[in-house]
Design an enzyme around this catalytic site. Structure first.
Site, PDB file in Angstrom:
ATOM      1  N   ASP A  74     -18.649  91.144 -18.086  1.00 44.12           N
ATOM      2  CA  ASP A  74     -18.877  90.661 -19.551  1.00 44.12           C
ATOM      3  C   ASP A  74     -18.237  89.628 -19.845  1.00 44.12           C
ATOM      4  O   ASP A  74     -18.518  89.113 -20.880  1.00 44.12           O
ATOM      5  CB  ASP A  74     -18.751  91.804 -20.427  1.00 44.12           C
ATOM      6  N   GLU A 122     -14.016 100.077 -19.783  1.00 44.61           N
ATOM      7  CA  GLU A 122     -12.689  99.775 -20.364  1.00 44.61           C
ATOM      8  C   GLU A 122     -12.195 101.118 -21.049  1.00 44.61           C
ATOM      9  O   GLU A 122     -12.980 101.709 -21.870  1.00 44.61           O
ATOM     10  CB  GLU A 122     -12.536  98.470 -21.119  1.00 44.61           C
ATOM     11  N   GLU A 171      -5.152  94.955 -16.093  1.00 49.12           N
ATOM     12  CA  GLU A 171      -4.836  93.367 -16.614  1.00 49.12           C
ATOM     13  C   GLU A 171      -4.004  93.233 -17.475  1.00 49.12           C
ATOM     14  O   GLU A 171      -3.895  93.845 -18.352  1.00 49.12           O
ATOM     15  CB  GLU A 171      -6.535  93.251 -17.333  1.00 49.12           C
TER      16      GLU A 171
END
Length: 272
Positions: free
Chosen positions: A52, A123, A190
């Site tokens: 995205d 996520e 991340e």
């Protein structure tokens, strides 16, 4: 002699697990279009993420939030048509899976059916557990994503390193185990401390892919445009650039303009 497409051994989620088991690092890069995906696949990258991040890279938005499910399917379809070998994972965009497992399943099915993708990425931790279970029960592979989660930027307020404090680090470890137990085949970590990603990687059986998460993960992912130096305004600490294509492209375009203006293009060899 060229290799027939059917003869090329495709990367699968099971092969990623085997790579972790034997200590072979996994390479992962982003692509949003046919041309780039074809180059990455031919170069031998293991996983292509239709992220995205296209919202930032391709559309110029400040966050990943604006990109729609239809737009993600468009980008994923373009990438899939270029692929002979790599595993293609597609981000479920913001608003397509949060808070409703039925909606999450519909979104994942649309991506798989309409683009031909191989897996989806989501996520979140325990808060998306039911959606993960629902999607996996339909036979769709899911990759998790913890640490800095760009879809939650307005919750975090900033893109700084996550899970430095013990409480947040413990939650991340717990969430990682929940995602593994729910059936995720892999996990992106991340922008978290390298020591934490090492702990998570050692405690999980599934592969971990890091971005700004240090060396002790099972693989690495970068945004391809960043790796290639196309956007020279982005300089996070974790980024290693392997080219300066912004300068290369600018020089080429400037030369083309000069040749057109000076009537040097086309010449007689470039005419029919």
């Amino acid at each position: 002699m060229s290799t027939a497409k059917s003869d090329i051994k495709k990367v699968t989620t099971h092969q990623l697990q085997e790579m972790k088991n034997r200590g072979e690092k996994i390479s992962m890069l982003t692509a949003y279009d046919y041309s780039m995906a074809k180059i990455l696949d031919a170069a031998g990258v293991d996983v292509i993420l239709v992220g995205d991040s296209a919202s930032n890279v391709m559309a110029g938005h400040e966050t990943t939030l604006p990109i729609t499910l239809d737009q993600m399917i468009y980008h994923a379809s373009s990438v899939i048509r270029a692929i002979n070998r790599a595993l293609v994972v597609v981000d479920l965009p913001f608003g397509s899976y949060q808070g409703n497992s039925s909606e999450a399943l519909r979104s994942a099915i649309r991506i798989m059916k309409e683009s031909g993708a191989h897996a989806v990425k989501m996520e979140g931790g325990i808060e998306i557990k039911e959606s993960v279970l629902c999607i996996i029960s339909a036979g769709i592979p899911v990759m998790g994503h913890l640490g800095l989660m760009p879809q939650s930027i307005y919750k975090f307020g900033t893109y700084v390193v996550r899970a430095r404090e013990e409480e947040e680090a413990n939650k991340l470890i717990a969430d990682a185990k929940i995602l593994e137990e729910s059936g995720c085949f892999g996990l992106v970590l991340e922008k978290i401390p390298a020591s934490l990603s090492k702990t998570v990687t050692h405690q999980l059986q599934i592969p971990t892919i890091g971005i700004g998460a240090g060396p002790d993960v099972d693989g690495q992912v970068l945004v391809t445009h960043d790796l290639l130096g196309i956007n020279n305004e982005f300089h996070p600490r974790f980024l290693r650039t392997y080219a300066n294509l912004q300068a290369t492209i600018s020089t080429a375009v400037t030369s083309y303009i000069d040749d057109v203006k000076s009537k040097n293009f086309p010449n007689e060899n470039e005419c029919y």
